[in-house]
Write an enzyme that holds these catalytic residues in place. Structure first.
Site, PDB file in Angstrom:
ATOM      1  N   ASP A  30      81.724  54.193  80.884  1.00  0.00           N
ATOM      2  CA  ASP A  30      82.488  55.318  80.337  1.00  0.00           C
ATOM      3  C   ASP A  30      83.972  55.289  80.676  1.00  0.00           C
ATOM      4  OD1 ASP A  30      79.839  55.957  80.043  1.00  0.00           O
ATOM      5  OD2 ASP A  30      79.923  57.820  81.158  1.00  0.00           O
ATOM      6  N   ARG A  75      76.951  66.893  85.210  1.00  0.00           N
ATOM      7  CA  ARG A  75      77.986  65.881  85.404  1.00  0.00           C
ATOM      8  C   ARG A  75      79.040  65.858  84.299  1.00  0.00           C
ATOM      9  NH1 ARG A  75      73.106  62.818  84.747  1.00  0.00           N
ATOM     10  NH2 ARG A  75      72.905  61.796  82.713  1.00  0.00           N
ATOM     11  N   GLU A  86      75.729  63.991  77.636  1.00  0.00           N
ATOM     12  CA  GLU A  86      76.674  63.434  78.606  1.00  0.00           C
ATOM     13  C   GLU A  86      78.098  63.510  78.062  1.00  0.00           C
ATOM     14  OE1 GLU A  86      74.422  60.027  81.068  1.00  0.00           O
ATOM     15  OE2 GLU A  86      74.921  59.408  79.037  1.00  0.00           O
TER      16      GLU A  86
END
Length: 582
Positions: free
Chosen positions: A141, A258, A310
């Site tokens: 990422d 997260r 995410e």
């Protein structure tokens, strides 16, 4: 001379044997020599992870890392920087000793090397020429991206000790043109709260956090036995960070909690962070980036829920008709890119894995409004909108503080189905092209557009007659169109635009090496949201990125041809090929 070299080699082996102590079937210690910069650790990717504890002169733990140390052969080396005070490596191996033989015979003991240098010269056939990649090791990422003083800062999930996922820390690269990137030292490393997972960074112009006006503040997930949110600050423009003594700043009893994305909300004069929490996102607010208050949640009944949510990002995109007017507002607002006047719409980017339209990971988005407390989606809960319809576009987030009010996004160019297995070793993974985002209305529906960032124009060179391994191909489309790229090995990629169905497809089933994963060979399809007049195709050694000229369609796919595609056939259009200058 030959005898002398042999003697030196034997002495080196003896020195290594004297420093290494076998303590059991799976346990060893290595006493570190002093005076050199690196210990080069030999990696064999098929082996199980070895857990390494780095101890100092007082037997205090300095660092933990996981490395696939070589058992019978070396695939490549990774550098362990020998910091002051490092004295001992305590190493625990895993795996079946009956198959690998006794610990004392492992190749890693013979192959470990001390050195003052580490060779990062490119040795990879498939390393992209004009996409960002790490010098070595694993990358996933993009993190903490911001623009300040003419420099684009890109942080990223990085494993310095192997080319597969592990040991998450923030790597760092900088650029002045969004194309040519310079590697910087590691930015934020793991601590006892956990590994450093994804997050974001902002320039705190007003000094709201108490670290000084203009400090760069990074917010990231500390991934230990629980996932919590921490911050670190930089007073040198993002080159080095100091972790906040009060970490973590947000905690929650949730297993998947997260990827904080922070921005300043001018109308409410507060910082907002959006966090991925299982299969929803949650919004928190703060005056100082340290003390956070829960505001609301979104998503449990919206969009795709085929996997974990995410890497969220909430961005404001103004009405294009008011772009000039609102740019003036922004230029007088040093803290934020969001004007007081809400003349546009908000877009929530949400990455999901698995659940993508063709398997594995992908990026969906939602359009609506955000009042500083709650996000309201204008679309039907059952509708899923995909940002990119390729197989290799994930973890996409935007730069904080991009110039001229631009919304610049950068994806990770891979897919979790096979990211650890793609046919490279020195490094794994690249970022896709930077792309500027906008909005378009089609049949009363708001569509997110993605166009290659204008910096890409500087790469366009002379016209050439044949495709090369690095080129841009512009296809003027006349109705239904088929484009085939191929090489002398019979490897090919076929792209088709169906004018009647308003659909674009890319077939990579025979594109080259597909043997590393059953999930890799596929045909990806995308709606074009209107007639396509022109296509832009960017070819770079291991990737093809296709865009409609107006940005309504984007498709990112990896390919691994044994030799470059050097032939193009176009039916229903005309192709112009430009070399890429890099």
């Amino acid at each position: 001379m030959k005898k002398l070299l042999t003697l030196i080699a034997m002495m080196a082996m003896c020195m290594g044997a004297a420093a290494q102590e076998i303590l059991g079937d799976n346990h060893s210690m290595l006493r570190l020599q002093q005076g050199q910069k690196y210990l080069l650790l030999p990696v064999q990717e098929k082996e199980e992870i070895a857990n390494i504890c780095v101890l100092d002169d007082s037997n205090e733990l300095m660092q933990r890392l996981n490395v696939r140390l070589a058992v019978d052969k070396v695939d490549y080396y990774v550098p362990l920087q020998l910091k002051k005070g490092m004295r001992l490596l305590d190493i625990t191996f895993h795996g079946d000793r009956r198959q690998t033989g006794p610990l004392k015979d492992f190749a890693c003991w013979r192959e470990m090397k001390y050195s003052d240098t580490f060779d990062t010269q490119n040795r990879e056939h498939f390393r992209p020429a004009y996409h960002h990649t790490p010098l070595y090791g694993w990358m996933n990422d993009p993190n903490g991206m911001f623009y300040k003083d003419g420099v684009w800062h890109l942080y990223y999930q990085f494993n310095p000790y192997g080319s597969q996922w592990e040991n998450m820390t923030w790597g760092h690269s900088t650029s002045r043109d969004l194309i040519h990137w310079e590697a910087q030292p590691l930015a934020i490393e793991a601590d006892w709260l956990g590994a450093i997972f994804s997050g974001s960074a902002v320039v705190d112009h007003r000094g709201t956090a108490g670290f000084g006006p203009g400090a760069v503040v990074a917010m990231y997930t500390s991934a230990g036995s629980a996932q919590t949110q921490s911050i670190a600050y930089s007073k040198d423009g993002g080159l080095t960070f100091t972790k906040y003594a009060g970490n973590p700043v947000i905690t929650k009893n949730a297993p998947d909690f997260r990827d904080p994305k922070v921005f300043w909300h001018e109308p409410t004069q507060r910082w907002i962070v959006v966090l991925a929490v299982g299969q929803e996102v949650q919004f928190y607010s703060s005056k100082n980036l340290k003390e956070w208050q829960y505001e609301s949640s979104f998503g449990r009944e919206y969009g795709n829920h085929g996997g974990v949510w995410e890497c969220p990002d909430l961005i404001y995109i103004e009405d294009s008709r008011l772009k000039i007017k609102d740019s003036a507002v922004r230029s007088n607002n040093s803290q934020s890119s969001i004007p007081n006047s809400q003349s546009g719409k908000w877009v929530l980017l949400l990455n999901i894995n698995p659940g993508g339209p063709f398997g594995g990971s992908a990026t969906q988005y939602f359009v609506g409004q955000f009042d500083g407390h709650r996000f309201t989606c204008e679309d039907s809960p059952s509708e899923t909108k995909w940002m990119d319809y390729g197989k290799d576009h994930y973890a996409t987030v935007t730069f904080h503080g991009a110039p001229e009010g631009r919304i610049v996004a950068l994806p990770w160019m891979s897919n979790w189905q096979y990211a650890n297995q793609v046919p490279t070793r020195q490094f794994r993974s690249a970022n896709g092209l930077p792309r500027d985002l906008g909005l378009k209305t089609v049949g009363g529906e708001t569509i997110l557009t993605s166009t290659p960032s204008p910096e890409m124009a500087a790469l366009r060179g002379a016209k050439v007659k044949k495709p090369t391994e690095t080129c841009e191909i512009v296809v003027d489309v006349k109705g239904t169109c088929t484009i085939e790229l191929s090489n002398m090995k019979g490897e090919r990629v076929v792209m088709t635009y169906d004018a009647q169905e308003q659909e674009f497809a890319m077939d990579r089933t025979k594109s080259g090496d597909t043997s590393f994963s059953e999930a890799f060979p596929c045909v990806t399809t995308a709606p074009t949201y209107g007639a396509v007049r022109q296509l832009r195709l960017f070819i770079d050694r291991c990737s093809i990125e296709a865009f409609s000229a107006d940005g309504s369609m984007a498709m990112t796919n990896l390919v691994f041809p044994s030799e470059p595609y050097n032939t193009i056939k176009v039916k229903g259009g005309k192709a112009t090929i430009y070399e890429i200058k890099n």
